[in-house]
Design a protein around this motif. Structure first.
Motif, PDB file in Angstrom:
ATOM      1  N   ASN A 124       9.152  11.132  10.331  1.00  0.00           N
ATOM      2  CA  ASN A 124       7.669  11.032   9.886  1.00  0.00           C
ATOM      3  C   ASN A 124       7.485  10.142   8.648  1.00  0.00           C
ATOM      4  O   ASN A 124       6.582   9.651   8.467  1.00  0.00           O
ATOM      5  CB  ASN A 124       6.853  12.259   9.699  1.00  0.00           C
ATOM      6  N   SER A 125       8.599  10.056   7.833  1.00  0.00           N
ATOM      7  CA  SER A 125       8.746   9.351   6.510  1.00  0.00           C
ATOM      8  C   SER A 125       8.772   7.731   6.817  1.00  0.00           C
ATOM      9  O   SER A 125       8.035   7.121   5.892  1.00  0.00           O
ATOM     10  CB  SER A 125       9.668   9.809   5.738  1.00  0.00           C
ATOM     11  N   THR A 126       8.973   7.405   7.948  1.00  0.00           N
ATOM     12  CA  THR A 126       9.227   5.958   8.625  1.00  0.00           C
ATOM     13  C   THR A 126       7.433   5.650   8.699  1.00  0.00           C
ATOM     14  O   THR A 126       7.541   4.386   8.148  1.00  0.00           O
ATOM     15  CB  THR A 126       9.933   5.890   9.632  1.00  0.00           C
ATOM     16  N   LEU A 127       6.840   6.427   9.318  1.00  0.00           N
ATOM     17  CA  LEU A 127       5.423   6.048   9.255  1.00  0.00           C
ATOM     18  C   LEU A 127       4.852   5.977   8.015  1.00  0.00           C
ATOM     19  O   LEU A 127       4.105   5.027   7.726  1.00  0.00           O
ATOM     20  CB  LEU A 127       4.667   7.131  10.199  1.00  0.00           C
ATOM     21  N   GLY A 128       5.029   6.693   6.794  1.00  0.00           N
ATOM     22  CA  GLY A 128       4.472   6.668   5.585  1.00  0.00           C
ATOM     23  C   GLY A 128       4.921   5.442   4.961  1.00  0.00           C
ATOM     24  O   GLY A 128       4.254   4.806   4.358  1.00  0.00           O
ATOM     25  N   LEU A 129       6.314   5.327   5.199  1.00  0.00           N
ATOM     26  CA  LEU A 129       6.683   3.909   4.452  1.00  0.00           C
ATOM     27  C   LEU A 129       6.072   2.740   5.121  1.00  0.00           C
ATOM     28  O   LEU A 129       5.802   1.606   4.289  1.00  0.00           O
ATOM     29  CB  LEU A 129       8.173   3.698   4.377  1.00  0.00           C
ATOM     30  N   PHE A 130       5.971   2.641   6.348  1.00  0.00           N
ATOM     31  CA  PHE A 130       5.132   1.517   7.058  1.00  0.00           C
ATOM     32  C   PHE A 130       3.810   1.424   6.526  1.00  0.00           C
ATOM     33  O   PHE A 130       3.400   0.286   6.055  1.00  0.00           O
ATOM     34  CB  PHE A 130       5.300   1.517   8.431  1.00  0.00           C
ATOM     35  N   VAL A 156       2.503   2.600   3.438  1.00  0.00           N
ATOM     36  CA  VAL A 156       2.524   1.997   2.140  1.00  0.00           C
ATOM     37  C   VAL A 156       2.696   0.753   2.108  1.00  0.00           C
ATOM     38  O   VAL A 156       2.110  -0.087   1.374  1.00  0.00           O
ATOM     39  CB  VAL A 156       3.591   2.754   1.336  1.00  0.00           C
ATOM     40  N   ALA A 157       3.625   0.154   3.012  1.00  0.00           N
ATOM     41  CA  ALA A 157       3.695  -1.386   2.956  1.00  0.00           C
ATOM     42  C   ALA A 157       2.603  -2.172   3.298  1.00  0.00           C
ATOM     43  O   ALA A 157       2.293  -3.109   2.803  1.00  0.00           O
ATOM     44  CB  ALA A 157       4.980  -1.780   3.976  1.00  0.00           C
ATOM     45  N   MET A 158       2.047  -1.503   4.242  1.00  0.00           N
ATOM     46  CA  MET A 158       0.681  -2.169   4.682  1.00  0.00           C
ATOM     47  C   MET A 158      -0.489  -2.190   3.620  1.00  0.00           C
ATOM     48  O   MET A 158      -1.195  -3.044   3.328  1.00  0.00           O
ATOM     49  CB  MET A 158      -0.072  -1.589   6.028  1.00  0.00           C
ATOM     50  N   VAL A 159      -0.472  -1.038   3.075  1.00  0.00           N
ATOM     51  CA  VAL A 159      -1.469  -0.879   1.801  1.00  0.00           C
ATOM     52  C   VAL A 159      -1.275  -1.865   0.684  1.00  0.00           C
ATOM     53  O   VAL A 159      -2.085  -2.387   0.272  1.00  0.00           O
ATOM     54  CB  VAL A 159      -1.699   0.598   1.343  1.00  0.00           C
ATOM     55  N   LEU A 160      -0.013  -2.045   0.519  1.00  0.00           N
ATOM     56  CA  LEU A 160       0.547  -2.913  -0.794  1.00  0.00           C
ATOM     57  C   LEU A 160       0.289  -4.307  -0.183  1.00  0.00           C
ATOM     58  O   LEU A 160      -0.216  -5.241  -0.968  1.00  0.00           O
ATOM     59  CB  LEU A 160       2.128  -2.574  -1.062  1.00  0.00           C
ATOM     60  N   TYR A 161       0.519  -4.832   0.854  1.00  0.00           N
ATOM     61  CA  TYR A 161       0.068  -6.059   1.507  1.00  0.00           C
ATOM     62  C   TYR A 161      -1.293  -6.389   1.483  1.00  0.00           C
ATOM     63  O   TYR A 161      -1.577  -7.577   1.173  1.00  0.00           O
ATOM     64  CB  TYR A 161       0.911  -6.193   2.838  1.00  0.00           C
ATOM     65  N   GLY A 162      -1.923  -5.518   1.910  1.00  0.00           N
ATOM     66  CA  GLY A 162      -3.526  -5.321   1.880  1.00  0.00           C
ATOM     67  C   GLY A 162      -4.005  -5.725   0.503  1.00  0.00           C
ATOM     68  O   GLY A 162      -5.001  -6.239   0.410  1.00  0.00           O
ATOM     69  N   LEU A 163      -3.681  -4.860  -0.406  1.00  0.00           N
ATOM     70  CA  LEU A 163      -4.071  -5.140  -2.072  1.00  0.00           C
ATOM     71  C   LEU A 163      -3.841  -6.588  -2.388  1.00  0.00           C
ATOM     72  O   LEU A 163      -4.510  -7.132  -3.220  1.00  0.00           O
ATOM     73  CB  LEU A 163      -3.468  -4.051  -2.691  1.00  0.00           C
ATOM     74  N   TRP A 164      -2.516  -6.978  -1.850  1.00  0.00           N
ATOM     75  CA  TRP A 164      -2.166  -8.310  -2.502  1.00  0.00           C
ATOM     76  C   TRP A 164      -3.138  -9.264  -1.831  1.00  0.00           C
ATOM     77  O   TRP A 164      -3.454 -10.264  -2.623  1.00  0.00           O
ATOM     78  CB  TRP A 164      -0.686  -8.497  -2.077  1.00  0.00           C
ATOM     79  N   MET A 165      -3.347  -9.079  -0.468  1.00  0.00           N
ATOM     80  CA  MET A 165      -4.118 -10.194   0.114  1.00  0.00           C
ATOM     81  C   MET A 165      -5.623  -9.934  -0.297  1.00  0.00           C
ATOM     82  O   MET A 165      -6.321 -10.895  -0.592  1.00  0.00           O
ATOM     83  CB  MET A 165      -4.302 -10.097   1.625  1.00  0.00           C
ATOM     84  N   SER A 166      -5.954  -8.874  -0.755  1.00  0.00           N
ATOM     85  CA  SER A 166      -7.536  -8.645  -1.421  1.00  0.00           C
ATOM     86  C   SER A 166      -7.437  -9.341  -2.856  1.00  0.00           C
ATOM     87  O   SER A 166      -8.303  -9.875  -3.362  1.00  0.00           O
ATOM     88  CB  SER A 166      -7.715  -7.300  -1.574  1.00  0.00           C
ATOM     89  N   THR A 181      -4.477   5.148   7.027  1.00  0.00           N
ATOM     90  CA  THR A 181      -4.557   6.238   8.087  1.00  0.00           C
ATOM     91  C   THR A 181      -3.010   6.537   8.284  1.00  0.00           C
ATOM     92  O   THR A 181      -2.701   7.757   8.632  1.00  0.00           O
ATOM     93  CB  THR A 181      -5.236   5.619   9.199  1.00  0.00           C
ATOM     94  N   LEU A 182      -2.309   5.585   8.197  1.00  0.00           N
ATOM     95  CA  LEU A 182      -0.717   5.920   8.574  1.00  0.00           C
ATOM     96  C   LEU A 182      -0.103   7.038   7.359  1.00  0.00           C
ATOM     97  O   LEU A 182       0.621   7.974   7.595  1.00  0.00           O
ATOM     98  CB  LEU A 182       0.096   4.723   8.536  1.00  0.00           C
ATOM     99  N   CYS A 183      -0.554   6.781   6.262  1.00  0.00           N
ATOM    100  CA  CYS A 183      -0.351   7.673   5.006  1.00  0.00           C
ATOM    101  C   CYS A 183      -0.820   9.190   4.977  1.00  0.00           C
ATOM    102  O   CYS A 183      -0.335  10.060   5.096  1.00  0.00           O
ATOM    103  CB  CYS A 183      -0.596   7.116   3.650  1.00  0.00           C
ATOM    104  N   LEU A 184      -1.936   9.127   5.582  1.00  0.00           N
ATOM    105  CA  LEU A 184      -2.678  10.356   5.913  1.00  0.00           C
ATOM    106  C   LEU A 184      -1.989  11.171   7.088  1.00  0.00           C
ATOM    107  O   LEU A 184      -1.808  12.257   7.001  1.00  0.00           O
ATOM    108  CB  LEU A 184      -4.049  10.221   6.089  1.00  0.00           C
TER     109      LEU A 184
END
Length: 213
Positions: free
Chosen positions: A17-23, A25-35, A67-70
């Motif tokens: 389940n942690s693999t989904l969480g890592l993915f 977190v990576a999407m959130v970081l990339y989204g913040l960078w794009m923002s 959503t993946l983190c939740l």
């Protein structure tokens, strides 16, 4: 044996389940960078140079990551408590995500003009992301396969853990193996009273009777 199997399933479910969480977190970081890049471009250029529509791609990326983190948090809670309700909710959410991923992949593969169904991205990040994925297609293909396998394995582990049920019997086993020390209601070593209450001695009666006689 059931306790050992339950512990192994819980640990494995947490790791997968942690693999989904890592993915996520990576999407959130990339989204913040794009923002951040979008806000910087908005400050450097005039507002008229950009479309007034919202950057939906950035918001979608951030929403999926959160959503993946939740879902990862729900999976860890379900693995810890082994509750049937939480495990059922977790399995249903993972199943819905798999269906959405399958439908999205089928639409991309079967529909050659799938991009026209999407709204226009004023940031241009969707176009850049698509070019980056196409240039590293083999890498992202294996990442997608790994994520799908992790989701499927999470469902199987959750089903097995739900079949075992909660660990309610562990407390009884511990109580049986190590019974608690209890004080007896009546002590075996009673302190002798300072005086003894008993029947009068018969020899004293005899002596008194002989004297009177």
């Amino acid at each position: 044996m059931a306790g050992i199997a339950r512990t192994c399933l819980q640990s494995t479910l947490k790791i997968v389940n942690s693999t989904l969480g890592l993915f996520g977190v990576a999407m959130v970081l990339y989204g913040l960078w794009m923002s951040r890049v979008w806000q910087r471009d908005m400050q450097d250029s005039s507002f008229d140079d950009f479309d007034s529509s919202a950057p939906w791609f950035i918001y979608t990326f951030l929403s999926i990551g959160v959503t993946l983190c939740l879902i990862t948090c729900l999976g860890h809670i379900s693995a810890d408590c082994s509750n049937g309700f939480f495990l059922s909710c977790y399995m249903e959410i993972i199943f819905v995500i798999l269906l959405l991923e399958t439908a999205l992949a089928a639409d991309i593969l079967l529909n050659s003009e799938w991009e026209k169904d999407l709204p226009e991205d004023p940031t241009g990040r969707f176009h850049d992301f698509r070019e980056f994925v196409e240039s590293n297609f083999d890498f992202f293909k294996w990442i997608g396969i790994f994520i799908i396998l992790a989701q499927g394995l999470s469902m199987l582990l959750a089903m097995a853990l739900r079949a075992l049920g909660p660990s309610n019997e562990s407390n009884y086993d511990i109580d049986d193996e190590h019974p608690p020390a209890r004080l007896p209601l009546i002590s075996h070593h009673l302190q002798q009273p300072p005086y003894v209450v008993g029947e009068p001695r018969f020899p004293m009666k005899n002596d008194a009777w002989n004297t009177n006689k």
